[in-house]
Write a protein that holds these residues in place. Structure first.
Motif, PDB file in Angstrom:
ATOM      1  N   LYS A 159      51.423 -44.473  48.775  1.00 42.05           N
ATOM      2  CA  LYS A 159      50.479 -43.435  48.382  1.00 42.05           C
ATOM      3  C   LYS A 159      50.961 -42.063  48.822  1.00 42.05           C
ATOM      4  N   SER A 160      50.538 -41.052  48.069  1.00 38.79           N
ATOM      5  CA  SER A 160      50.803 -39.676  48.476  1.00 38.79           C
ATOM      6  C   SER A 160      49.989 -39.374  49.727  1.00 38.79           C
ATOM      7  N   THR A 161      50.589 -38.629  50.646  1.00 34.28           N
ATOM      8  CA  THR A 161      49.947 -38.370  51.934  1.00 34.28           C
ATOM      9  C   THR A 161      50.030 -36.894  52.291  1.00 34.28           C
ATOM     10  N   VAL A 162      48.931 -36.372  52.804  1.00 40.01           N
ATOM     11  CA  VAL A 162      48.878 -34.992  53.292  1.00 40.01           C
ATOM     12  C   VAL A 162      48.367 -35.037  54.727  1.00 40.01           C
ATOM     13  N   ILE A 163      49.058 -34.345  55.631  1.00 42.20           N
ATOM     14  CA  ILE A 163      48.681 -34.340  57.042  1.00 42.20           C
ATOM     15  C   ILE A 163      48.515 -32.900  57.523  1.00 42.20           C
ATOM     16  N   TYR A 164      47.348 -32.606  58.064  1.00 42.63           N
ATOM     17  CA  TYR A 164      47.067 -31.298  58.661  1.00 42.63           C
ATOM     18  C   TYR A 164      47.042 -31.462  60.181  1.00 42.63           C
ATOM     19  N   ARG A 165      47.676 -30.525  60.884  1.00 44.30           N
ATOM     20  CA  ARG A 165      47.616 -30.525  62.344  1.00 44.30           C
ATOM     21  C   ARG A 165      47.441 -29.099  62.836  1.00 44.30           C
ATOM     22  N   GLY A 166      46.549 -28.925  63.804  1.00 43.91           N
ATOM     23  CA  GLY A 166      46.361 -27.596  64.362  1.00 43.91           C
ATOM     24  C   GLY A 166      45.398 -27.622  65.525  1.00 43.91           C
ATOM     25  N   ASN A 167      45.245 -26.483  66.172  1.00 41.18           N
ATOM     26  CA  ASN A 167      44.289 -26.370  67.270  1.00 41.18           C
ATOM     27  C   ASN A 167      43.834 -24.929  67.385  1.00 41.18           C
ATOM     28  N   VAL A 168      42.710 -24.751  68.040  1.00 35.65           N
ATOM     29  CA  VAL A 168      42.144 -23.420  68.212  1.00 35.65           C
ATOM     30  C   VAL A 168      41.394 -23.383  69.537  1.00 35.65           C
ATOM     31  N   VAL A 169      41.395 -22.218  70.180  1.00 36.28           N
ATOM     32  CA  VAL A 169      40.662 -22.043  71.437  1.00 36.28           C
ATOM     33  C   VAL A 169      39.388 -21.262  71.160  1.00 36.28           C
ATOM     34  N   LEU A 170      38.266 -21.834  71.577  1.00 36.77           N
ATOM     35  CA  LEU A 170      36.969 -21.172  71.467  1.00 36.77           C
ATOM     36  C   LEU A 170      36.299 -21.233  72.832  1.00 36.77           C
ATOM     37  N   GLY A 171      36.022 -20.078  73.400  1.00 40.60           N
ATOM     38  CA  GLY A 171      35.397 -20.061  74.713  1.00 40.60           C
ATOM     39  C   GLY A 171      36.277 -20.736  75.744  1.00 40.60           C
ATOM     40  N   GLU A 172      35.744 -21.754  76.402  1.00 42.60           N
ATOM     41  CA  GLU A 172      36.483 -22.444  77.452  1.00 42.60           C
ATOM     42  C   GLU A 172      37.035 -23.790  76.995  1.00 42.60           C
ATOM     43  N   SER A 173      37.122 -23.997  75.677  1.00 40.28           N
ATOM     44  CA  SER A 173      37.614 -25.275  75.153  1.00 40.28           C
ATOM     45  C   SER A 173      38.697 -25.068  74.102  1.00 40.28           C
ATOM     46  N   ARG A 174      39.654 -25.994  74.093  1.00 38.61           N
ATOM     47  CA  ARG A 174      40.644 -26.055  73.021  1.00 38.61           C
ATOM     48  C   ARG A 174      40.298 -27.245  72.131  1.00 38.61           C
ATOM     49  N   TYR A 175      40.252 -27.003  70.828  1.00 40.41           N
ATOM     50  CA  TYR A 175      39.924 -28.045  69.858  1.00 40.41           C
ATOM     51  C   TYR A 175      41.189 -28.426  69.090  1.00 40.41           C
ATOM     52  N   PHE A 176      41.456 -29.726  69.014  1.00 41.43           N
ATOM     53  CA  PHE A 176      42.613 -30.244  68.293  1.00 41.43           C
ATOM     54  C   PHE A 176      42.152 -30.982  67.037  1.00 41.43           C
ATOM     55  N   VAL A 177      42.936 -30.851  65.970  1.00 42.96           N
ATOM     56  CA  VAL A 177      42.660 -31.570  64.726  1.00 42.96           C
ATOM     57  C   VAL A 177      43.952 -32.195  64.218  1.00 42.96           C
ATOM     58  N   ASN A 178      43.882 -33.461  63.854  1.00 43.61           N
ATOM     59  CA  ASN A 178      45.002 -34.165  63.232  1.00 43.61           C
ATOM     60  C   ASN A 178      44.396 -34.974  62.088  1.00 43.61           C
ATOM     61  N   LEU A 179      44.612 -34.527  60.857  1.00 45.35           N
ATOM     62  CA  LEU A 179      43.972 -35.110  59.680  1.00 45.35           C
ATOM     63  C   LEU A 179      45.011 -35.717  58.754  1.00 45.35           C
ATOM     64  N   LEU A 180      44.801 -36.978  58.366  1.00 46.34           N
ATOM     65  CA  LEU A 180      45.690 -37.658  57.426  1.00 46.34           C
ATOM     66  C   LEU A 180      44.873 -38.140  56.236  1.00 46.34           C
ATOM     67  N   VAL A 181      45.349 -37.814  55.030  1.00 45.58           N
ATOM     68  CA  VAL A 181      44.668 -38.226  53.794  1.00 45.58           C
ATOM     69  C   VAL A 181      45.674 -38.889  52.863  1.00 45.58           C
ATOM     70  N   ASN A 182      45.319 -40.063  52.345  1.00 43.57           N
ATOM     71  CA  ASN A 182      46.155 -40.792  51.386  1.00 43.57           C
ATOM     72  C   ASN A 182      45.454 -40.884  50.040  1.00 43.57           C
ATOM     73  N   ASP A 183      46.222 -40.865  48.971  1.00 47.94           N
ATOM     74  CA  ASP A 183      45.675 -41.138  47.641  1.00 47.94           C
ATOM     75  C   ASP A 183      46.840 -41.446  46.707  1.00 47.94           C
ATOM     76  N   ALA A 184      46.573 -42.251  45.696  1.00 46.42           N
ATOM     77  CA  ALA A 184      47.618 -42.571  44.726  1.00 46.42           C
ATOM     78  C   ALA A 184      48.058 -41.328  43.968  1.00 46.42           C
ATOM     79  N   ASN A 185      47.162 -40.346  43.854  1.00 48.02           N
ATOM     80  CA  ASN A 185      47.443 -39.098  43.146  1.00 48.02           C
ATOM     81  C   ASN A 185      47.651 -37.976  44.164  1.00 48.02           C
ATOM     82  N   GLY A 186      48.808 -37.327  44.116  1.00 44.01           N
ATOM     83  CA  GLY A 186      49.120 -36.280  45.082  1.00 44.01           C
ATOM     84  C   GLY A 186      48.163 -35.107  45.031  1.00 44.01           C
ATOM     85  N   ASP A 187      47.758 -34.685  43.835  1.00 46.52           N
ATOM     86  CA  ASP A 187      46.835 -33.555  43.708  1.00 46.52           C
ATOM     87  C   ASP A 187      45.475 -33.887  44.315  1.00 46.52           C
TER      88      ASP A 187
END
Length: 204
Positions: A159-187
């Motif tokens: 399957k076509s796969t898209v992966i987002y990774r990033g982080n952001v600091v808000l106040g006294e916390s750092r937030y992490f995101v790691n997102l993986l999405v699969n689908d037979a159709n890339g779009d």
């Protein structure tokens, strides 16, 4: 009110591989796999705990509903893994909230979370492109890494796969995101990943 299963669901191998990656990273912090730690890991992998912890990190919108896979509180950090419904979900979302301070243990969690890549097995994931974009995450502009390629788990169609990774600091916390999405159709995979990422809002 949603009812949760009383025991851990029997997911396909691909989901257990993802959970193993996260738990393996946590084990580096010194959490053993015997005695009380086994109870810790068993509780961590219950759906109700995972979604409860996730709700304290971010709000999110996954197409066709979501299920909790893993939820951990350790060294002041909250870590959760949720996915779309089904035993072989096409969406996996790893999120974390880590206090911003100088303690070595929490800095180590920062590094571990930043190094975890869902679907990172080179034999399963073939990356075709990598780019960086400045995107809004929880109302703040931050650098996001976006990888696109093809992912094939054993006994599953490629399957076509898209992966987002990033982080952001808000106040006294750092937030992490790691997102993986699969689908037979890339779009479709690209649009789905973009929509889910845009739905993320940090809890403060």
């Amino acid at each position: 009110m949603r009812e949760f299963p009383s025991r851990i669901p029997q997911y396909k191998v691909s989901i257990w591989e993802t959970i193993a990656v996260v738990l393996g990273a946590i084990a580096v912090l010194g959490v053993g796999l015997t005695g009380l730690a086994m109870k810790f890991l068993s509780n961590a992998a219950t759906p109700q705990r995972a979604e409860a912890i996730a709700s304290h990190i971010m709000t999110y919108q996954l197409p066709d509903g979501s299920q909790g896979l893993l939820g951990i509180n350790i060294a002041g950090a909250k870590i959760a893994l949720v996915a779309s419904e089904g035993d072989e979900p096409d969406v996996q979302l790893l999120m974390a909230r880590v206090p911003v301070n100088g303690e070595a243990g929490r800095q180590r969690i920062d590094r571990i979370l930043d190094s975890i890549a869902l679907g990172a097995d080179e034999e399963e994931l073939k990356v075709n492109s990598v780019r960086a974009e400045n995107r809004l995450l929880c109302g703040q502009t931050t650098g996001i890494s976006i990888r696109e390629g093809m992912l094939k788990y054993p006994e599953s169609a490629e399957k076509s796969t898209v992966i987002y990774r990033g982080n952001v600091v808000l106040g006294e916390s750092r937030y992490f995101v790691n997102l993986l999405v699969n689908d037979a159709n890339g779009d479709v995979a690209r649009k789905k990943a973009n929509d889910i990422f845009n739905s993320l809002q940090c809890r403060r």
